[in-house]
Design an enzyme around this catalytic site. Structure first.
Site, short mmCIF file in Angstrom:
data_model
loop_
_atom_site.label_atom_id
_atom_site.label_comp_id
_atom_site.label_asym_id
_atom_site.label_seq_id
_atom_site.Cartn_x
_atom_site.Cartn_y
_atom_site.Cartn_z
N ASP A 90 10.72 -1.40 -7.39
CA ASP A 90 11.79 -0.70 -6.67
C ASP A 90 12.15 -1.49 -5.41
O ASP A 90 12.28 -2.68 -5.46
CB ASP A 90 11.38 0.75 -6.37
CG ASP A 90 10.16 0.84 -5.47
OD1 ASP A 90 9.27 -0.04 -5.55
OD2 ASP A 90 10.09 1.81 -4.68
N GLY A 124 0.79 -1.23 0.00
CA GLY A 124 0.00 0.00 0.00
C GLY A 124 0.82 1.27 0.00
O GLY A 124 0.27 2.37 -0.09
N GLY A 152 6.25 -2.95 -1.67
CA GLY A 152 7.05 -2.64 -0.49
C GLY A 152 7.14 -3.79 0.49
O GLY A 152 8.11 -3.89 1.25
#
Length: 346
Positions: A114, A34, A83
């Site tokens: 990323d 999120g 993440g």
């Protein structure tokens, strides 16, 4: 949450009473990623620097986990995306279950994988990392174990017993900890439909130099075989942001020759260019279409709309320093002076 984790990781590394760290989710997912939504909201409000501040802290945590002095056991029981992968995959042990679902779906959001993904995706067998990063394909626990993203498969019903055993371990010796997890781990077969069974085809297609060539190679394979994963991969590539695909492929390819620190520094630069909306607003458009208006849209309008319209000079600029007087490159902490660098800021 990131700042709390940073504080705990720093403190526990120096605490001689702490032998290992167990990281798990609170609920049905480990972490569904999120963080992308929170960053997109700050960009939409014209505050791109807030997003980069968050990412700087997040990447610092990723770096600390990747270089941690004590074993980390990540229990990935449920969804682990974006993440969530950054706070788990960089750890020493990654335990998956029959409920685990892993994906890096950023290209469909106008972003790119990323959190150090260009480091760990580039080190998967063959060109499987390019396949995962470009298509956002989902993996189950067995597939994560087979490709090396996971180290152990433990049935969900046994996790409580595993955790109880780990809390009684009185050493940081990774061999002892591994042996403890081994007591509950199983070898699980891949589904017949798993794309990992066709790593030869993945290597053949995703080793191509450009995204256009990758799609062309997949289409040729699809014409001669009826594998569902190829059709799904082609559809995902054609629906994703063209500029995000180009950024992702180059980032993973460069990651093969970079350490985790250089990968994170590179990814931070990429994020800053994207959040500044310099050459494209695809990040905001993907956020709107996929996460906000998902019930009525899910059809983002990318800019540029096609791969052949992505300017190579613009792509080069994404990998360069940001031309802004107030901007600073990512500064990762010295591992020798970690506590001094970060405890004082929390």
């Amino acid at each position: 949450m990131i700042m709390k984790l940073l504080k705990l990781f720093v403190a526990y590394e120096k605490d001689s009473d702490v032998k290992l760290l167990i990281v798990k989710g609170n609920g049905r997912a480990f972490s569904a990623g999120g963080d992308v939504a929170s960053v997109a909201r700050s960009v939409a409000q014209g505050q791109w620097a807030l997003g980069t501040e968050f990412l700087q802290n997040q990447y610092t945590l990723n770096y600390i986990i990747a270089t941690y002095g004590k074993p980390q056991v990540s229990i990935l029981d449920g969804i682990v995306m974006g993440g969530g992968a950054g706070v788990s995959i960089h750890g020493r042990f990654r335990v998956v279950t029959e409920k685990t679902v892993f994906a890096m779906p950023e290209t469909s959001l106008g972003f790119f994988p990323d959190i150090g993904a260009s480091y760990f995706l580039s080190r998967l067998p063959g060109f499987f990392g390019e396949y995962l990063g470009l298509t956002g394909a989902r993996l189950d626990g067995a597939e994560m174990l087979a490709c090396g993203l996971a180290t152990h498969f433990v049935p969900s019903m046994n996790l409580a017993y595993l955790e109880d055993l780990l809390t009684k371990v009185e050493t940081s010796d990774p061999f002892v900890i591994c042996a403890s997890i081994d007591q509950f781990s199983q070898m699980v077969p891949l589904k017949a439909s798993s794309a990992y069974n066709r790593l030869d085809i993945i290597d053949k297609c995703f080793s191509k130099e450009t995204v256009e060539e990758i799609i062309s190679a997949l289409e040729k394979e699809s014409a001669s075989m009826a594998d569902e994963w190829i059709v799904v991969a082609i559809q995902a590539l054609k629906k994703a942001s063209p500029i995000s695909l180009k950024v992702t492929l180059r980032s993973i390819r460069e990651g093969r020759l970079q350490g985790v620190d250089r990968c994170l520094t590179k990814e931070f630069r990429l994020c800053c260019h994207i959040l500044r909306l310099e050459a494209s607003k695809d990040f905001l458009e993907g956020f709107r279409a996929i996460l906000v208006d998902k019930d009525k849209d899910r059809n983002p309008k990318w800019e540029p709309p096609r791969l052949d319209l992505v300017d190579s000079k613009v792509l080069d600029q994404y990998f360069a320093e940001v031309d802004d007087a107030n901007w600073e490159d990512l500064k990762l902490p010295s591992r020798r002076n970690l506590a001094a660098n970060y405890v004082s800021k929390m």
